[in-house]
Design an enzyme around this catalytic site. Structure first.
Site, PDB file in Angstrom:
ATOM      1  N   CYS A  88     -95.226  15.944  -4.695  1.00  0.00           N
ATOM      2  CA  CYS A  88     -94.597  14.503  -4.246  1.00  0.00           C
ATOM      3  C   CYS A  88     -94.312  13.819  -5.499  1.00  0.00           C
ATOM      4  O   CYS A  88     -95.175  13.698  -6.455  1.00  0.00           O
ATOM      5  CB  CYS A  88     -95.544  14.042  -3.487  1.00  0.00           C
ATOM      6  N   GLU A 131     -90.562  14.123   3.916  1.00  0.00           N
ATOM      7  CA  GLU A 131     -89.919  12.768   3.772  1.00  0.00           C
ATOM      8  C   GLU A 131     -90.304  11.791   5.071  1.00  0.00           C
ATOM      9  O   GLU A 131     -90.331  10.528   4.985  1.00  0.00           O
ATOM     10  CB  GLU A 131     -88.422  13.019   3.823  1.00  0.00           C
TER      11      GLU A 131
END
Length: 163
Positions: A88, A131
């Site tokens: 991430c 997401e």
């Protein structure tokens, strides 16, 4: 061109559930443009609005040289399993095997308010799930279990000691 800085683990916006988009105007189109330009940087597969400090339900993706976005996403039709390493931008440098569905459908809207449906498989399915988690205030580290979670938390403490 506006590539926005990425918020890093510890920023409260990353832990806050985002508000749904209700107004499809020039401001939203500017946000989408910024998200798509930010995700176009090399090595990026997705950027959610909270990662650039905006608490709205919007994300961009960049998978297989296709850049797009989704507003107010809802995931469904989860099928199969994959357990590849995931990372991430908001937790830089850490990658761990993260269970995700192999296939998923994401429905939502485009920047003009028109319906949009994405059928993701493999890496796109992973990006859509990752997401959308951001929009719910969830980081991929939160989905880890057992020994992998313990290892991730140890590594996180090394790179970001408690203050």
């Amino acid at each position: 061109m506006t590539v926005r800085p990425i918020r890093i683990f510890g920023d409260p916006v990353l832990r806050t559930e985002c508000d749904p988009v209700t107004t499809f105007d020039a401001e939203l189109r500017e946000l989408v443009r910024d998200l798509e330009e930010t995700v176009a940087e090399p090595g990026r597969a997705g950027v959610a609005a909270p990662q650039i400090g905006v608490s709205l339900r919007v994300f961009s993706y960049n998978v297989d040289d296709v850049i797009g976005h989704l507003v107010n996403p809802v995931l469904s039709d989860f099928e199969g399993e994959q357990d590849d390493d995931e990372g991430c931008l908001s937790v830089p440098g850490l990658y761990f095997p993260t269970p995700r569905a192999l296939r998923v459908t994401a429905t939502g809207l485009d920047q003009h308010g028109d319906p949009l449906v994405l059928h993701g498989e493999g890496f796109l399915a992973r990006a859509l799930q990752h997401e959308t988690d951001h929009l719910n205030g969830t980081l991929y580290l939160d989905t880890l279990k057992g020994d992998v979670r313990r290892q991730a938390l140890r590594e996180l403490r090394k790179v970001r000691p408690a203050s």
